[in-house]
Every structure is written in C-alpha cells, then in structure tokens.
Scaffold this motif. Structure first.
Motif, PDB file in Angstrom:
ATOM      1  N   ALA A   1       0.838  -1.200   0.000  1.00 45.82           N
ATOM      2  CA  ALA A   1       0.000   0.000   0.000  1.00 45.82           C
ATOM      3  C   ALA A   1       0.876   1.255   0.000  1.00 45.82           C
ATOM      4  CB  ALA A   1      -0.941  -0.004   1.206  1.00 45.82           C
ATOM      5  N   ILE A   2       1.962   1.234   0.781  1.00 46.95           N
ATOM      6  CA  ILE A   2       2.865   2.396   0.818  1.00 46.95           C
ATOM      7  C   ILE A   2       3.520   2.587  -0.540  1.00 46.95           C
ATOM      8  CG2 ILE A   2       4.953   3.372   1.849  1.00 46.95           C
ATOM      9  CD1 ILE A   2       4.233   1.810   4.429  1.00 46.95           C
ATOM     10  N   GLU A   3       3.987   1.488  -1.123  1.00 50.42           N
ATOM     11  CA  GLU A   3       4.658   1.596  -2.423  1.00 50.42           C
ATOM     12  C   GLU A   3       3.680   2.106  -3.493  1.00 50.42           C
ATOM     13  OE1 GLU A   3       7.207  -1.781  -3.557  1.00 50.42           O
ATOM     14  OE2 GLU A   3       6.715  -1.249  -5.629  1.00 50.42           O
TER      15      GLU A   3
ATOM     16  N   ALA B   1      -1.015   1.676   9.651  1.00 49.39           N
ATOM     17  CA  ALA B   1      -0.934   0.207   9.783  1.00 49.39           C
ATOM     18  C   ALA B   1      -1.280  -0.220  11.209  1.00 49.39           C
ATOM     19  CB  ALA B   1       0.462  -0.281   9.410  1.00 49.39           C
ATOM     20  N   GLN B   2      -0.950   0.638  12.194  1.00 51.96           N
ATOM     21  CA  GLN B   2      -1.229   0.303  13.590  1.00 51.96           C
ATOM     22  C   GLN B   2      -2.421   1.078  14.140  1.00 51.96           C
ATOM     23  OE1 GLN B   2       2.387   0.619  15.945  1.00 51.96           O
ATOM     24  NE2 GLN B   2       3.614  -0.395  14.382  1.00 51.96           N
ATOM     25  N   SER B   3      -3.020   1.919  13.337  1.00 51.62           N
ATOM     26  CA  SER B   3      -4.015   2.820  13.920  1.00 51.62           C
ATOM     27  C   SER B   3      -5.318   2.889  13.141  1.00 51.62           C
ATOM     28  CB  SER B   3      -3.425   4.226  14.038  1.00 51.62           C
ATOM     29  OG  SER B   3      -3.218   4.739  12.748  1.00 51.62           O
TER      30      SER B   3
ATOM     31  N   THR C   1      -3.291   1.291   5.421  1.00 52.22           N
ATOM     32  CA  THR C   1      -3.297   0.431   6.599  1.00 52.22           C
ATOM     33  C   THR C   1      -2.847  -0.965   6.214  1.00 52.22           C
ATOM     34  OG1 THR C   1      -4.443  -0.106   8.656  1.00 52.22           O
ATOM     35  CG2 THR C   1      -5.682  -0.451   6.617  1.00 52.22           C
ATOM     36  N   SER C   2      -2.637  -1.798   7.230  1.00 52.79           N
ATOM     37  CA  SER C   2      -2.201  -3.184   7.034  1.00 52.79           C
ATOM     38  C   SER C   2      -3.184  -4.112   7.725  1.00 52.79           C
ATOM     39  CB  SER C   2      -0.813  -3.373   7.653  1.00 52.79           C
ATOM     40  OG  SER C   2      -0.529  -4.752   7.859  1.00 52.79           O
ATOM     41  N   PHE C   3      -3.445  -5.259   7.092  1.00 49.52           N
ATOM     42  CA  PHE C   3      -4.280  -6.283   7.729  1.00 49.52           C
ATOM     43  C   PHE C   3      -3.460  -7.502   8.134  1.00 49.52           C
ATOM     44  CE2 PHE C   3      -7.308  -4.200   4.624  1.00 49.52           C
ATOM     45  CZ  PHE C   3      -7.932  -3.414   5.576  1.00 49.52           C
TER      46      PHE C   3
HETATM   47  C1  LIG Z   1       2.997  -3.517   9.935  1.00 49.53           C
HETATM   48  C2  LIG Z   1       3.377  -2.192   9.481  1.00 49.53           C
HETATM   49  C3  LIG Z   1       3.556  -1.898   8.110  1.00 49.53           C
HETATM   50  C4  LIG Z   1       3.580  -2.946   7.042  1.00 49.53           C
HETATM   51  O1  LIG Z   1       2.451  -3.726   6.902  1.00 49.53           O
HETATM   52  P1  LIG Z   1       2.546  -5.160   6.199  1.00 49.53           P
HETATM   53  O2  LIG Z   1       1.122  -5.494   5.925  1.00 49.53           O
HETATM   54  O3  LIG Z   1       3.201  -6.082   7.159  1.00 49.53           O
HETATM   55  O4  LIG Z   1       3.331  -5.001   4.947  1.00 49.53           O
HETATM   56  C5  LIG Z   1       3.841  -0.594   7.746  1.00 49.53           C
HETATM   57  N1  LIG Z   1       3.965   0.375   8.667  1.00 49.53           N
HETATM   58  C6  LIG Z   1       3.810   0.150   9.985  1.00 49.53           C
HETATM   59  C7  LIG Z   1       3.938   1.281  10.948  1.00 49.53           C
HETATM   60  C8  LIG Z   1       3.533  -1.145  10.439  1.00 49.53           C
HETATM   61  O5  LIG Z   1       3.395  -1.364  11.753  1.00 49.53           O
END
Ligand SMILES: *Cc1c(COP(=O)(O)O)cnc(C)c1O
Length: 361
Positions: free
Chosen positions: A62-64, A158-160, A179-181
């Motif tokens: 998602a970041i990329e 990703a954490q929030s 965000t990340s799942f």
């Molecule tokens: C977990 C995390 C990511 C990456 O997420 P993935 O789904 O594992 O690629 C990015 N940024 C933060 C701050 C994270 O905690």
C-alpha cells in the motif's frame, strides 16, 4: 504461556461467523476479487467516511502504491520518523528516493513537526506520518507544513486503523492513508493484506490501476503497475472482524486503563501518553523503563511475553548506511533503549498478567 496477541481466543469467539464466511468463499469458486472484495471496500468506506477505499496485498504494498501514485521519482527526498517499523523508509528507498529521518516527540513517540523543518530541501516531495502504536500524529501542523512547502502528506495507519483525532478518522487526515491487515494488527486477516484510503478520486483511480498491472480494462496497460490484491477469503474474514472491531477497540482501551492504574505506581516506568486530541487503538501497549532489562526479566519470570518495538532507529539500520545523515535523533535512540510492550489485545486477560507480575515482584 500467554500469547502476545490472542488470535485463537478471537477465533473461538467469532468461530460461527468466520466459518460461515470461509465456507461461502471456499465453495463459491471465486477466490480473487469479485463481490466479496467490493463489499469489503464499501464497508471500509462506510467505516472511515472516506470516498475511496482500495484493498491490496499488504501494508508495505500500500505504501509503495501510494508513493507511485503520488509520483515519487529517483532522487526525491521524503521525511519519515526515525522510530518506526521499516516499511515507509524501505519503500521510499526501493523507489530510488531518499528517506530523511526526523526525530520523534518523547511523550507520544510520534513525528516531531519542529524537528522535520530543517530537513526540508528543494528535493523534498513529501512527509510520511506514522501513526505509531495506535495514535495519530499531529496532522494539523504537518498539514500546514506540507501545504506551505508544496509537499504531499502520506499517513501510515498500519497500527491505527480506526483511531480518531479531534473526532476525525485518522484515515481522512492525509492525501493518502494506508493500513495493514497483517494478522496481529488491530484489524488482522489470516494472511497478508492492506488498504489505501483517499478522498482524491484521481489518485484513487491511479492506485487502482497501479495495483492491477497498470490497467483499467483488460490487456490495455496505461501504467507500469504490479499485481497487488487482497483475496476474497481474506476480505470475507475481515468483513466479519470489522463488524466486531469497535467492541474490540473498547476492550483494548479498557485493558490499557487497567494497566495504567497498575504501572503508574512505579516511578521508574512511564505509562503510554495519549494526546488528549487522540483516541488510540492500542496496537501496542508500550511502556518506557529507565532500566528495561530489569522489567524484561520480571516479565520473563512471570511468564509474560514482551515485545520491543523498536530496538534500533531506522537511520542506524545497516540497509540505510549509505544515506548521508545530518542529525543524531536522540529522542529515537532513547526510545529504542527504553521501550517495551505488553499484550493488550481484546482477548488478553490483563488482570491475570498483573497478578503474575505482582507474584514475582
Ligand atoms: C505492519 C506495518 C507496516 C507494514 O504492513 P505489512 O502489511 O506487514 O506489509 C507498515 N507500517 C507500519 C507502521 C507497520 O506497523
């Protein structure tokens, strides 16, 4: 041993709904895309209030994708907090751009707006605000800095996911928020997954194309994209978990309050500070200890799992050694020596953990 994140207890609690959802997908013959993913994206938009929610294969992807959509080019510079998970810096560097590491605020562990100002150069293109441990960075100030220097602002939630600042969803406070799942994140799948949120329809369309081989219509590729998608099974699982997400966040917050009451009696510990403008998802319950080893061995003898997020500033990671550094970032270094995190998920029995710690003190 108590698990750090109790995914088994969560599964037991949600078992009926999860098994129904899993069977529906596994028996459907449709495993990629389709209505399950579309419905999950609609529900994400309803939950966050965002115009566009786009799922993809991971938080890092998602970041990329966001950086690609924002037009990041080799040689560009991006400001990133020095105390964070590696993904934001890694993605910037992989695209040939240069991460510039800014220090953090000592109380919240979040990006320090004053510290990033001297890092802005004519090459700077954007700021990545990491909403670490579950609370949102000082987005109003970051927004005005970004605006006055013509920079974009990317939020790493990703954490929030689900956190609010001044009653606004953190997902709404940047040009794009990701965000990340990942399974142990507050909203976790049973595998990898991620999402991007934006109110900018043009960026959203670009992100959708980039995540689908640069293509909107089949076998016509307008952009050099990639394959990054959430599968239907993960979407179905996440739809079930999203329905229970707010209840879980409340339990996490309750757990943190119980911990705060107990740990605030120890003068050598600092309990988490939540900015009064923020709500936290408590992705981590992170304490600061003057003598961390002492507390790690207390937890160890009480058989309580601990985590260190994070042991080393990004600017001191071997993979970034070739980047020229201007500053010491002493706040980040100090945090790396002092922090440790305890189990805090909605299915963690924090009373039991406190009893166990008391028994070895
Ligand atoms: C977990 C995390 C990511 C990456 O997420 P993935 O789904 O594992 O690629 C990015 N940024 C933060 C701050 C994270 O905690």
């Amino acid at each position: 041993m108590i698990p750090f994140v109790n995914l088994t207890a969560q599964r037991n609690f949600l078992r009926k709904e999860l098994e129904e959802a899993e069977a529906r997908i596994l028996n459907s013959g449709n495993y990629i895309g389709g209505s399950e993913v579309q419905n999950f994206e609609k529900e994400l938009s309803l939950y966050t209030g965002m115009a566009n929610s786009i799922t993809c294969a991971s938080g890092t992807d998602a970041i990329e994708l966001a950086l690609n959509a924002l037009g990041l080019r080799p040689g560009d510079e991006v400001i990133i907090p020095d105390f964070s998970f590696i993904s934001p810096a890694e993605c910037v560097y992989r695209l040939g751009a240069i991460p510039r590491f800014a220090d953090i605020l000592p109380d919240t562990f979040l990006l320090d707006p004053a510290d990033l100002m001297p890092l802005i150069t004519p090459k700077t293109k954007g700021i990545i605000a990491v909403h670490l441990f579950g609370q949102t960075a000082a987005m109003e100030i970051l927004h005005s800095i970004a605006k006055s220097h013509d920079l974009w602002l990317l939020g790493d939630a990703a954490q929030s996911f689900g956190a609010k600042r001044n009653n606004k969803h953190c997902e709404s406070l940047a040009n794009i928020t990701i965000t990340s799942f990942y399974p142990t994140k507050p909203l976790g799948a049973y595998g990898d997954g991620g999402a991007l949120f934006t109110n900018d329809d043009i960026l959203a369309e670009k992100i959708r194309k980039l995540a689908n081989h640069g293509s909107k219509s089949r076998y016509f590729h307008e952009l050099n994209g990639k394959n990054s998608r959430l599968d239907a099974l993960q979407a179905a699982i996440l739809r079930v978990k999203l329905e229970h997400f707010d209840e879980e966040l409340k339990k996490r917050q309750k757990n943190a309050e119980i911990y705060n009451q107990f740990f605030s009696q120890f003068p050598d510990l600092t309990i988490p500070y939540i900015d009064p403008e923020n709500t936290s998802t408590y992705a981590q319950y992170t304490l600061r200890a003057k003598d961390r080893n002492k507390w790690l061995s207390i937890c160890d003898s009480a058989e309580i799992p601990t985590g260190i997020y994070y042991p080393r500033p990004l600017s001191k990671q071997p993979c970034f050694m070739n980047i020229e550094r201007q500053m010491k970032n002493s706040g980040a270094s100090r945090a790396c020596h002092e922090v440790f995190s305890l189990p805090v998920c909605a299915y963690t029995n924090v009373e039991e953990i406190i009893q166990k710690i008391k028994s070895v003190l």
